[in-house]
Design an enzyme around this catalytic site. Structure first.
Site, PDB file in Angstrom:
ATOM      1  N   SER A 166      47.591 -42.192  61.340  1.00  0.00           N
ATOM      2  CA  SER A 166      46.165 -41.626  60.896  1.00  0.00           C
ATOM      3  C   SER A 166      45.548 -43.278  60.937  1.00  0.00           C
ATOM      4  O   SER A 166      45.389 -43.742  61.406  1.00  0.00           O
ATOM      5  CB  SER A 166      46.560 -40.433  59.998  1.00  0.00           C
ATOM      6  OG  SER A 166      45.482 -39.720  60.377  1.00  0.00           O
ATOM      7  N   ASP A 202      45.591 -31.864  68.503  1.00  0.00           N
ATOM      8  CA  ASP A 202      45.750 -32.696  66.735  1.00  0.00           C
ATOM      9  C   ASP A 202      44.314 -31.967  66.659  1.00  0.00           C
ATOM     10  O   ASP A 202      42.870 -32.276  67.593  1.00  0.00           O
ATOM     11  CB  ASP A 202      45.526 -34.071  67.459  1.00  0.00           C
ATOM     12  CG  ASP A 202      45.419 -34.879  66.266  1.00  0.00           C
ATOM     13  OD1 ASP A 202      44.720 -34.233  65.144  1.00  0.00           O
ATOM     14  OD2 ASP A 202      46.559 -35.868  65.639  1.00  0.00           O
ATOM     15  N   HIS A 204      48.793 -32.795  64.683  1.00  0.00           N
ATOM     16  CA  HIS A 204      48.129 -34.315  64.162  1.00  0.00           C
ATOM     17  C   HIS A 204      49.847 -34.358  62.924  1.00  0.00           C
ATOM     18  O   HIS A 204      49.997 -36.121  62.686  1.00  0.00           O
ATOM     19  CB  HIS A 204      47.387 -34.247  62.590  1.00  0.00           C
ATOM     20  CG  HIS A 204      46.715 -35.678  62.267  1.00  0.00           C
ATOM     21  ND1 HIS A 204      45.917 -36.434  63.319  1.00  0.00           N
ATOM     22  CD2 HIS A 204      46.737 -36.231  61.167  1.00  0.00           C
ATOM     23  CE1 HIS A 204      45.615 -37.584  62.511  1.00  0.00           C
ATOM     24  NE2 HIS A 204      45.522 -37.548  61.021  1.00  0.00           N
TER      25      HIS A 204
HETATM   26  C1  MLT Z   1      40.518 -41.556  59.366  1.00  0.00           C
HETATM   27  O1  MLT Z   1      39.648 -41.423  58.505  1.00  0.00           O
HETATM   28  O2  MLT Z   1      40.531 -43.028  59.754  1.00  0.00           O
HETATM   29  C2  MLT Z   1      40.825 -40.436  60.686  1.00  0.00           C
HETATM   30  O3  MLT Z   1      39.931 -40.155  60.879  1.00  0.00           O
HETATM   31  C3  MLT Z   1      42.152 -40.233  60.518  1.00  0.00           C
HETATM   32  C4  MLT Z   1      42.226 -39.740  59.220  1.00  0.00           C
HETATM   33  O4  MLT Z   1      42.558 -38.491  58.678  1.00  0.00           O
HETATM   34  O5  MLT Z   1      42.721 -40.301  57.702  1.00  0.00           O
END
Ligand code: MLT
Length: 209
Positions: free
Chosen positions: A102, A152, A183
């Site tokens: 992520s 996701d 996710h």
């Molecule tokens: C981010 O902010 O890098 C992506 O949206 C994934 C997350 O939620 O961390």
């Protein structure tokens, strides 16, 4: 940077750079790192940006909207940290595989897009295209696995596909695999990653130093 380094038993293995998701820390991916390669060095880092008490690797302006200036700055900082860590812990800087989930996958993806020869390869779990513009270095022979969920709610399918395209266009060897999940990581996904790592990384010599 706050981190954990766990020395591996086999110096011929790559070092695995572990990068957590939003709200995680340097402990989160250690079990996955050990599952992927029980003999490799593990370098697991905590993101330095705090959003509502949650560690991240770079700032965002809104969900899915990144502060690209901050992303570039933090990417360079992480890169410098890795250079220093390779001296402190005596590992081969040219043999580093990033494994990110992520937000951690997004900074690993950006490291590939921003800094030449920064990684031997990367396993990007549920990443997005981290930035829309900027020149991208030659990524010839860089092995990248992207895993993604087709339900996701955080990562749009088009963003995953756009990341694959930019990596492909600059010569990386990219494989993208979809899972019937959201996710969260699934054990099916982890098993797939272990297989890919053994086939695509361990059975191939590294290409640069
Ligand atoms: C981010 O902010 O890098 C992506 O949206 C994934 C997350 O939620 O961390």
């Amino acid at each position: 940077m706050i981190h954990k380094f766990i020395k591996g038993s086999n110096p011929l293995k790559p070092t695995l750079l572990l990068l957590h998701g939003t709200g995680g820390d340097e402990n989160d991916l250690l079990p996955i790192g050990k599952l992927i390669d029980g003999e490799a060095n593990l370098l697991s880092v905590r993101g330095e940006v705090i959003e509502n008490g949650m560690p991240r690797f770079f700032r965002r302006l809104a969900p899915g909207v990144f502060d690209e200036q901050d992303l570039m700055y933090r990417t360079s900082q992480l890169h410098d940290f890795i250079d220093k860590a390779s001296k402190t812990y005596d590992f081969d800087r040219g043999d580093l595989m990033a494994i990110g989930y992520s937000n951690g996958a997004n900074i690993a993806a950006n490291m590939l897009l921003q800094i030449p020869f920064s990684l031997r390869g990367a396993i990007l779990m549920h990443p997005m295209l981290p930035r829309k513009e900027g020149t991208v270095p030659e990524l010839k022979q860089t092995q990248v696995l992207i895993t993604a969920g087709n339900n996701d709610p955080i990562v749009p399918i088009q963003s995953t596909q756009a990341l694959k395209k930019v990596l492909d266009d600059h010569g990386a060897l990219v494989s993208l695999t979809w899972f019937n999940f959201g996710h969260k990581l699934s054990s099916e996904e982890i098993q797939f990653i272990i297989k890919w790592y053994n086939q695509s990384v361990i059975q191939h010599p590294k290409q640069f130093n």
